[in-house]
Design an enzyme around this catalytic site. Structure first.
Site: not given
Ligand code: ADP
Ligand code: MG
Length: 359
Positions: A125-126, A171, A220
Site C-alpha cells: 500500500s504505497s 489500507d 478485482y
Molecule cells: P501499492 O500496492 O503499492 O499501493 P499502487 O499501484 O496502488 O500500489 O500505488 C503505487 C503508486 O503510488 C505509484 O505508481 C505512484 O504513483 C504512487 N507512489 C507510491 N509511492 C510513491 C513515492 N514514494 N513517490 C511518488 N509516488 C509514489
Molecule cells: Mg495502492
C-alpha cells in the site's frame, strides 16, 4: 526507519530548494495479517503498519501554488492549491492533488518533497502511504491536527475519484490510525477498531513474490460484483450478514457460492485470529493463515502459482509455530508470515531470501 527517511526527505528538500524545510512527516505502509477481500463486504480485517513508508518534507510559500517533487521519480508538479485539476493520466500526482482536493484542510502555497522506501505495487500500500503522508503534510502546514479517520476517508475518495481504484478502506485506516507493533482489528462496517499488540516473541515478516500484479483491476471488480450478487441472492445487505448455513441452503451459481464461502469463512477466521493474537497462540494463528491462503487460492481464486509455491516453502520452513499466506489483492505481490522471533534468522537462511520485517 521513519526517522532516517524523514531526514532523507529534508536533505532532498534542501538540495532542491536551497533552503531548509519547515518540517517533515511520515506515514507507513501496511501489511494485512488476515481478512482478505472482505473490507468491501463490511467484514473484519487485521492489518498492521510496516516499517517502511513515505516521508514528505514541507515548507509554506507565498502565493497559492503547490510545488510537489517526487524525488524517487525525478518528477515535479505545480498546481493551484485552491483548484487542483485532475492530471491527464493517473500517476503519483493524482494522489497528491486528490488529497489536496479531498482532505478538507485549507492549503495555501506549499513546497513538498516526497520520498519513500516501500516497494510499489507489491501489496504494501504505497499509494495509501503517499496519500496519508500528503494529508499529514497539509495538516502540519496548516497548523492543525488531522483526524485519522477523516484522512483515511479522504485517501479512499482519492483512490476512487483520482486514481480510479475502487478500493475498500482498510489500507487507509491501517496507515492513518495504526500503531507500530500493533495489529488493527478493524470493522469495515462502521470503522470501529481495536489495536491488539503483537506478542513480544512473535515476528511478522513479509516476502516479495517478485510477481507484479498485471490486469488486476478487471479481476478485482469482477470479485466485487460477484460478492454483491451473492449478497443480493442471499437477501442480505452485505456478505457480513450471511452465514454458511444460509449459503448451503441457497442455490447460488457456482462462482458466486465459492466467492461467498471465502468471504464468510474469512471474516470468521479474522475474528479467531485476533483472539489467537490476544492469547499468544502462535500455532492457532498459523493454521488460520494456512486456511486463509487455501480459501483465497481455491475459492476466491486470486492467487498465482508462484505465490502458492512461495507460501508452501515458507510454511515448511516455519513449521507449526506460525504460518504464511498471500496478502493484498492477489495476482502476485507479497506473502505475509508470522513466526517465533527466534525462528526468523533460521527461516531467512533456509529461504535464501531477506524477509522484510514489519514493526
Ligand atoms: P501499492 O500496492 O503499492 O499501493 P499502487 O499501484 O496502488 O500500489 O500505488 C503505487 C503508486 O503510488 C505509484 O505508481 C505512484 O504513483 C504512487 N507512489 C507510491 N509511492 C510513491 C513515492 N514514494 N513517490 C511518488 N509516488 C509514489
Ligand atoms: Mg495502492
Amino acid at each position: 526507519m521513519s526517522e532516517a527517511l524523514r531526514d532523507k526527505a529534508a536533505a532532498l528538500f534542501a538540495e532542491r530548494f536551497g533552503e531548509a524545510a519547515e518540517g517533515t512527516v511520515f506515514a507507513p505502509g501496511r501489511v494485512n495479517l488476515i481478512g482478505e477481500h472482505v473490507d468491501y463486504n463490511d467484514g473484519l480485517v487485521l492489518p498492521m503498519p510496516v516499517r517502511e513508508g513515505t516521508a514528505i518534507a514541507w515548507s509554506r510559500t507565498e502565493g497559492g501554488d503547490i510545488e510537489a517533487v517526487a524525488a524517487d521519480f525525478g518528477e515535479e508538479d505545480r498546481f493551484d492549491a485552491a483548484t487542483p485539476a485532475r492530471p491527464e493520466s493517473v500517476g503519483w500526482t493524482s494522489y497528491v492533488r486528490g488529497m489536496v482536493a479531498e482532505a478538507g484542510i485549507p492549503a495555501g502555497g506549499l513546497r513538498i518533497v516526497i520520498t519513500g522506501d516501500l516497494p510499489r505495487g507489491s501489496g504494501l500500500s504505497s499509494s495509501a502511504s503517499l496519500c496519508i503522508a500528503t494529508g499529514r503534510a497539509l495538516a502540519a502546514a496548516a497548523g492543525t491536527d488531522a483526524d485519522p479517520v477523516a484522512l483515511a476517508k479522504a485517501a479512499q475518495r482519492t483512490e476512487h475519484g483520482w486514481a480510479g481504484v475502487a478500493c475498500g478502506i482498510m489500507d487507509q485506516m491501517a496507515v492513518a490510525a495504526g500503531q507500530p507493533g500493533h495489529a488493527m482489528l478493524l470493522d469495515c462496517r462502521d470503522l470501529s477498531y481495536t489495536l491488539v499488540p503483537v506478542p513480544e516473541g512473535w515476528s511478522v515478516a513479509v516476502a516479495d513474490s517478485g510477481v507484479t500484479r498485471g490486469l488486476v483491476d478487471g479481476e478485482y471488480n469482477a470479485r466485487r460484483a460477484q460478492c454483491e450478487n451473492a449478497a443480493r441472492a442471499l437477501g442480505v445487505e452485505s456478505l457480513r450478514d450471511a452465514t454458511m448455513e444460509a449459503l448451503d441452503a441457497a442455490n447460488l451459481p457456482h462462482l458466486e457460492a465459492m466467492r461467498a464461502a471465502h468471504v464468510i469463512s474469512e471474516i470468521a477466521r479474522t475474528a479467531a485470529a485476533a483472539d489467537a493474537l490476544r492469547s499468544g497462540d502462535l500455532e492457532r494463528f498459523g493454521s488460520l493463515l494456512a486456511e486463509g491462503h487455501i480459501s483465497l487460492r481455491d475459492q476466491f481464486e486470486v492467487s498465482v502459482p508462484a505465490v502458492d509455491a512461495l507460501v508452501e516453502r515458507l510454511q515448511e520452513a516455519i513449521g507449526v509455530q506460525g504460518g504464511a499466506r498471500m496478502t493484498g489483492a492477489g495476482f502476485g505481490g507479497s506473502v505475509v508470515t508470522v513466526m517465533a522471533r527466534d525462528a526468523l534468522e533460521r527461516v531467512t537462511a533456509e529461504m535464501g531470501e531477506t524477509l522484510r520485517q514489519a514493526f
